[in-house]
Design an enzyme around this catalytic site. Structure first.
Site, PDB file in Angstrom:
ATOM      1  NE  ARG A 146     -24.484  -5.416  35.184  1.00 40.83           N
ATOM      2  CZ  ARG A 146     -23.870  -4.537  35.295  1.00 40.83           C
ATOM      3  NH1 ARG A 146     -23.052  -5.034  36.650  1.00 40.83           N
ATOM      4  NH2 ARG A 146     -24.331  -2.996  35.208  1.00 40.83           N
TER       5      ARG A 146
ATOM      6  CD  GLU B 171      -3.804  -9.293   3.228  1.00 40.13           C
ATOM      7  OE1 GLU B 171      -3.575  -9.421   1.869  1.00 40.13           O
ATOM      8  OE2 GLU B 171      -2.300  -7.801   3.854  1.00 40.13           O
TER       9      GLU B 171
ATOM     10  NE  ARG C  98     -27.748  -7.245  21.272  1.00 39.24           N
ATOM     11  CZ  ARG C  98     -27.583  -6.275  22.315  1.00 39.24           C
ATOM     12  NH1 ARG C  98     -27.710  -6.278  23.741  1.00 39.24           N
ATOM     13  NH2 ARG C  98     -26.892  -5.383  22.472  1.00 39.24           N
TER      14      ARG C  98
ATOM     15  CB  THR D  90      -1.027   0.125   1.058  1.00 37.68           C
ATOM     16  OG1 THR D  90      -1.840  -1.177   1.271  1.00 37.68           O
ATOM     17  CG2 THR D  90      -1.645   0.796   1.077  1.00 37.68           C
TER      18      THR D  90
HETATM   19  C1  LIG Z   1      -4.253  -2.782   9.965  1.00 32.35           C
HETATM   20  C2  LIG Z   1      -3.211  -2.437   8.696  1.00 32.35           C
HETATM   21  C3  LIG Z   1      -2.582  -3.167   8.783  1.00 32.35           C
HETATM   22  C4  LIG Z   1      -1.816  -2.854   7.765  1.00 32.35           C
HETATM   23  N1  LIG Z   1      -1.289  -3.786   7.134  1.00 32.35           N
HETATM   24  C5  LIG Z   1      -0.634  -3.825   5.423  1.00 32.35           C
HETATM   25  C6  LIG Z   1       0.683  -4.081   5.419  1.00 32.35           C
HETATM   26  O1  LIG Z   1       1.024  -5.052   6.372  1.00 32.35           O
HETATM   27  N2  LIG Z   1       0.601  -3.863   4.366  1.00 32.35           N
HETATM   28  C7  LIG Z   1       0.184  -2.720   3.356  1.00 32.35           C
HETATM   29  O2  LIG Z   1       0.961  -3.171   1.597  1.00 32.35           O
HETATM   30  N3  LIG Z   1      -0.748  -2.206   3.297  1.00 32.35           N
HETATM   31  C8  LIG Z   1      -1.479  -2.674   4.836  1.00 32.35           C
HETATM   32  N4  LIG Z   1      -2.414  -2.439   4.940  1.00 32.35           N
HETATM   33  C9  LIG Z   1      -3.121  -0.838   4.080  1.00 32.35           C
HETATM   34  C10 LIG Z   1      -4.243  -1.912   3.336  1.00 32.35           C
HETATM   35  O3  LIG Z   1      -3.992  -3.104   2.698  1.00 32.35           O
HETATM   36  C11 LIG Z   1      -5.080  -0.845   2.662  1.00 32.35           C
HETATM   37  O4  LIG Z   1      -5.934   0.331   3.735  1.00 32.35           O
HETATM   38  C12 LIG Z   1      -6.116  -1.130   1.884  1.00 32.35           C
HETATM   39  O5  LIG Z   1      -5.845  -2.326   0.828  1.00 32.35           O
HETATM   40  C13 LIG Z   1      -7.452  -0.340   1.283  1.00 32.35           C
HETATM   41  O6  LIG Z   1      -6.875   0.651   0.995  1.00 32.35           O
HETATM   42  P1  LIG Z   1      -6.346   2.280   1.129  1.00 32.35           P
HETATM   43  O7  LIG Z   1      -6.936   2.549   2.787  1.00 32.35           O
HETATM   44  O8  LIG Z   1      -5.921   3.229  -0.153  1.00 32.35           O
HETATM   45  O9  LIG Z   1      -8.742   2.394   0.747  1.00 32.35           O
HETATM   46  P2  LIG Z   1      -8.696   3.230  -0.468  1.00 32.35           P
HETATM   47  O10 LIG Z   1      -8.719   2.256  -1.488  1.00 32.35           O
HETATM   48  O11 LIG Z   1      -8.479   4.289  -0.456  1.00 32.35           O
HETATM   49  O12 LIG Z   1     -10.525   2.925   0.344  1.00 32.35           O
HETATM   50  C14 LIG Z   1     -11.376   4.406   0.639  1.00 32.35           C
HETATM   51  C15 LIG Z   1     -12.982   3.460   0.188  1.00 32.35           C
HETATM   52  O13 LIG Z   1     -13.410   3.671  -1.398  1.00 32.35           O
HETATM   53  C16 LIG Z   1     -14.013   2.432  -1.271  1.00 32.35           C
HETATM   54  N5  LIG Z   1     -12.925   2.302  -3.252  1.00 32.35           N
HETATM   55  C17 LIG Z   1     -11.874   2.166  -2.975  1.00 32.35           C
HETATM   56  N6  LIG Z   1     -11.766   1.961  -4.835  1.00 32.35           N
HETATM   57  C18 LIG Z   1     -12.998   1.202  -4.860  1.00 32.35           C
HETATM   58  C19 LIG Z   1     -13.697   0.614  -6.073  1.00 32.35           C
HETATM   59  N7  LIG Z   1     -12.906   0.530  -7.294  1.00 32.35           N
HETATM   60  N8  LIG Z   1     -14.940   0.631  -6.151  1.00 32.35           N
HETATM   61  C20 LIG Z   1     -15.214   1.335  -4.948  1.00 32.35           C
HETATM   62  N9  LIG Z   1     -15.237   1.471  -3.701  1.00 32.35           N
HETATM   63  C21 LIG Z   1     -13.677   1.636  -3.834  1.00 32.35           C
HETATM   64  C22 LIG Z   1     -13.938   1.381  -0.371  1.00 32.35           C
HETATM   65  O14 LIG Z   1     -14.900   0.494  -0.661  1.00 32.35           O
HETATM   66  C23 LIG Z   1     -13.203   2.284   1.391  1.00 32.35           C
HETATM   67  O15 LIG Z   1     -15.126   2.725   0.925  1.00 32.35           O
HETATM   68  C24 LIG Z   1      -2.912  -2.263   6.312  1.00 32.35           C
HETATM   69  C25 LIG Z   1      -4.372  -1.678   6.525  1.00 32.35           C
HETATM   70  C26 LIG Z   1      -4.527  -1.307   8.126  1.00 32.35           C
HETATM   71  C27 LIG Z   1      -5.739  -0.782   8.318  1.00 32.35           C
END
Ligand SMILES: Cc1cc2nc3c(=O)[nH]c(=O)nc-3n(C[C@H](O)[C@H](O)[C@H](O)COP(=O)(O)OP(=O)(O)OC[C@H]3O[C@@H](n4cnc5c(N)ncnc54)[C@H](O)[C@@H]3O)c2cc1C
Length: 698
Positions: free
Chosen positions: A324, A440, A349, A156
């Protein structure tokens, strides 16, 4: 006056212990039998217990009268140091005793990437196994496996997550040195989020756009050393740091990284599938999806983690609910207080959340089997089942993480105010589970991937082509018309079941099948009859596509639950079989009548089920709830969580809620300082803020 900090955890019977004991002994089956089913065998359960005991003993967390350090010391630095401490204990134990118990989850049952050492096993070794050449595996795997290298998975970026093809980091082959140059060309190309990247890892698998002789070949993986193995400082051209406090996962250092023309060996590109030779020729992967194999496999792990994390939350909520007690109000005839589990809403629930945890567990087994089958096929050079597995994993991952997040949050609410306390363990668990919906493969992107696969299946049916045998229900469900654009038709058969017939597994399946067939065809027709350009038509119909994908997934999940129960080993005790079949029916039927389930409306919007039938289902669900009430504690005990790993003052196995809450609260540093040093008041706050207000010195 000092608070008494040394109140021992009382072992004498108190009311909560008594209530817990009777809730536990009311079960009709042996929870250990179910524990063995969950983890695989009695032998595995024994080894798993021993591993937890060793690690918890090293960490000193087995004494539950002591306030866990994560509630006492909560600065960014404190939490990271705690993550390092328990991550180190877990990884050392795994290496010494050669076991997999902390490969994918931490000693707190969270996903392994919430440990600074967790990404090494969970993703980096996996990425090497799935995407590296044999020579590279021989070179890197032993080093990661023995802790000589610590990994991160860097995909990412600040500007792109879901859209992997949009990543901007480049890996350009340099013909002069026969090396790759890793570079971050823009601010938005900064790698952002990878677990362990901030300060813990030495190496990372970096996803970058491969550029050879001015041609771009899309994202590929590269092994990049980031830090000195001697002192941990970043290597030249690399900037690394922590991304700051998060909702959860604060025990690891999710980080950022930029690369300024960093040279790495050509052999650092993972060359199990695609290759670049020393003369700059590129040969592609036999299947373009293979680059995402690591993510696909990790999705199977995420699903298992969703099951166990939801089970953790509902274990706490169940234990709290059986000890509880609350009255029902002055106007009620229930002047005697009842345990909150007695109230039908709580009962519904809690038990439906328990059922969901098991539904996810069994769905994860279906997914694992499909994934393993596909891997075997890939070893033979065939990829025919990969689209099916990819669709299956997309749906089950998106569904399981959503219901786990929603279920954990409801479990937290089931514990009232105490569930809002950090020391209940629930806020952090809810926040950790929520991340699974994003990492993921963001769930809404995954629903679309499953939708795309389903539409391709319908196209194949229309063309009279074969489907993956596991999708046969689609082929059986439609009639082909050879004229016009809408070549498929679904002939709906109304549901005729009444009363207890809804307990029939075939009746349950037929409801789910009907809804899936109807919604998939509706979405497919809407998309293909649109006169807009494809991308616009796709976007216009997105909600229909997602509803179709969800309906197919629900059908898959209900089928999987039922088929697992039908194929339980013959040695399974009748009592356990009965309880699991009630649980499966509760899952299937409560999803239909519960207005809070995402899909509820889709089962009734076409009148497939009448008002009277819905009433019958409600009656059947009430009956199932009665049958399952005495089994609640045993169904959660079966997950075999230790008190130390639950880390919850209100979820102790012995039911000692009030003593533990007060013991832990008394030990909070703010109370200790007030009572031990300042006479029962927090002097800095009183002196500097409260007193001036009282004395009018505003
Ligand atoms: C706790 C945690 C650990 C992580 N660890 C890693 C790691 O080890 N390595 C790594 O590389 N990454 C890591 N990540 C990152 C993670 O993989 C990304 O956050 C994830 O892939 C989502 O991408 P984004 O944050 O850019 O969200 P975005 O893609 O910007 O998404 C934001 C919103 O836009 C919507 N959206 C985006 N594209 C579309 C589409 N085509 N159609 C409809 N809706 C869409 C999504 O549904 C979402 O609601 C981690 C994230 C977290 C929270």
């Amino acid at each position: 006056m000092a608070l008494d900090m040394r109140t021992p955890n009382p072992v004498t019977a108190n009311r909560q212990r008594t209530l817990m004991s009777s809730a536990r002994t009311s079960a009709s089956f042996d929870s250990f039998e179910l524990t063995c089913m969950i983890y695989g065998s009695a032998h595995i359960v024994k080894d798993r217990r021993a591993a937890f005991e060793r690690v918890e003993t090293i960490l000193g967390t087995r004494d539950t009268s002591v306030l866990p350090s994560n509630y006492a010391y909560t600065s960014r630095e404190d939490l990271y140091m705690q993550g390092l401490t328990w991550g180190k204990a877990a990884i050392e134990d795994s290496i010494q005793y050669q076991h997999p118990f902390f490969d994918n989850s931490t000693p707190q049952n969270s996903l392994a990437n919430s440990s600074p050492f967790g990404m090494t096993r969970a993703m980096v070794e996996l990425g090497i196994q799935l995407c590296a050449s044999e020579e590279q595996k021989r070179q890197w795997l032993p080093l990661f496996r023995t802790g000589k290298m610590i990994g991160a998975y860097c995909q990412t970026e600040l500007g792109h997550g879901t859209f992997v093809r949009g990543l901007e980091t480049t890996a350009t082959w340099d013909p002069d040195t026969d090396e790759f140059v890793i570079h971050s060309p823009t601010l938005s190309s900064t790698k952002f989020w990878p677990g362990a990247l901030g300060f813990s890892c030495t190496h990372a698998l970096v996803m970058a756009q491969l550029v050879v002789q001015s041609k771009t070949y899309g994202p590929h993986l590269f092994m990049v050393q980031l830090r000195s193995l001697e002192d941990g400082t970043p290597l030249p051209g690399i900037t690394l740091g922590d991304i700051g406090p998060k909702m959860s996962y604060n025990t690891t250092c999710n980080g950022f990284a930029t690369f300024d023309q960093v040279h790495i060996s050509r052999k650092a590109m993972l060359m199990g599938h695609a290759k670049v030779t020393s003369d700059g020729s590129y040969s592609g992967s036999p299947n373009s999806k293979l680059i995402y194999l690591t993510m696909l496999k990790v999705r199977t792990t995420v699903v298992k983690s969703a099951a166990s994390q939801l089970a953790e939350a509902v274990t706490i909520a169940t234990r709290y609910s059986v000890v509880r007690e609350q009255g029902a109000g002055a106007e009620s005839s229930h002047s005697i207080e009842k345990t909150i589990m007695w109230y039908k809403s709580q009962h519904f629930r809690i038990l439906t959340i328990i059922a969901k945890a098991y539904a996810i567990l069994f769905a994860s087994r279906t997914l694992d089997a499909a994934y393993e089958g596909s891997r075997e096929e890939q070893q033979e050079g065939a990829f025919t089942s990969l689209p099916y597995v990819h669709g299956l994993a997309s749906g089950i991952k998106a569904w399981s993480t959503q219901i786990a997040a929603d279920g954990a949050e409801d479990a937290r609410k089931c514990c009232g105010g105490q569930g809002y306390l950090s020391i209940s363990g629930l806020p952090d668990k809810v926040a950790a589970i929520t991340a699974l919906a994003t990492l993921e493969g963001e769930n809404y992107a995954l629903w679309q991937q499953l939708g795309r696969y389903l539409f391709k299946c319908l196209d194949r049916i229309a063309e009279n082509e074969d489907l993956d045998p596991r999708m046969q229900y689609l082929a059986d469900g439609y009639i082909r018309h050879l004229d016009g654009i809408n070549t498929l038709q679904y002939i709906s058969r109304p549901c005729t079941a009444t009363g207890h017939e809804f307990l029939d597994l075939d009746v349950q399946l037929s409801i789910y099948r009907h809804t899936a067939l109807r919604l998939i065809l509706a979405a497919h027709t809407a998309l293909y009859t649109s006169e807009k350009p494809y991308a616009e038509a796709w976007n216009d119909n997105l909600m229909l596509t997602i509803a179709a994908a969800r309906a197919h997934n629900q059908y898959t999940v209900v089928s999987s639950f039922i088929s697992h129960i039908n194929s339980l080993p013959s040695t399974t005790s009748p009592a356990l079989k009965t309880v699991l079949s009630y649980l499966s029916a509760l899952f299937a039927l409560s999803e239909i009548i519960n207005p809070q389930s995402i899909n509820a409306i889709s089962y009734v919007e076409d009148n497939h089920l009448s008002h009277a039938q819905l009433d019958s289902i409600r009656d059947v669900v009430n009956g199932l709830l009665e049958q399952l009430l005495p089994e609640s504690v045993a169904l959660t005990d079966a997950w075999d969580f230790t008190d130390a790993s639950l880390c919850s003052a209100i979820g102790m196995a012995d039911g000692d809620v009030y003593e533990t809450v007060m013991e832990w609260v008394k030990q909070l540093p703010i109370n200790r300082k007030a009572w031990d040093e300042d006479g029962g008041v927090f002097q800095p706050g009183w002196r500097e803020m409260v007193a001036p207000v009282l004395k009018g010195k505003l």
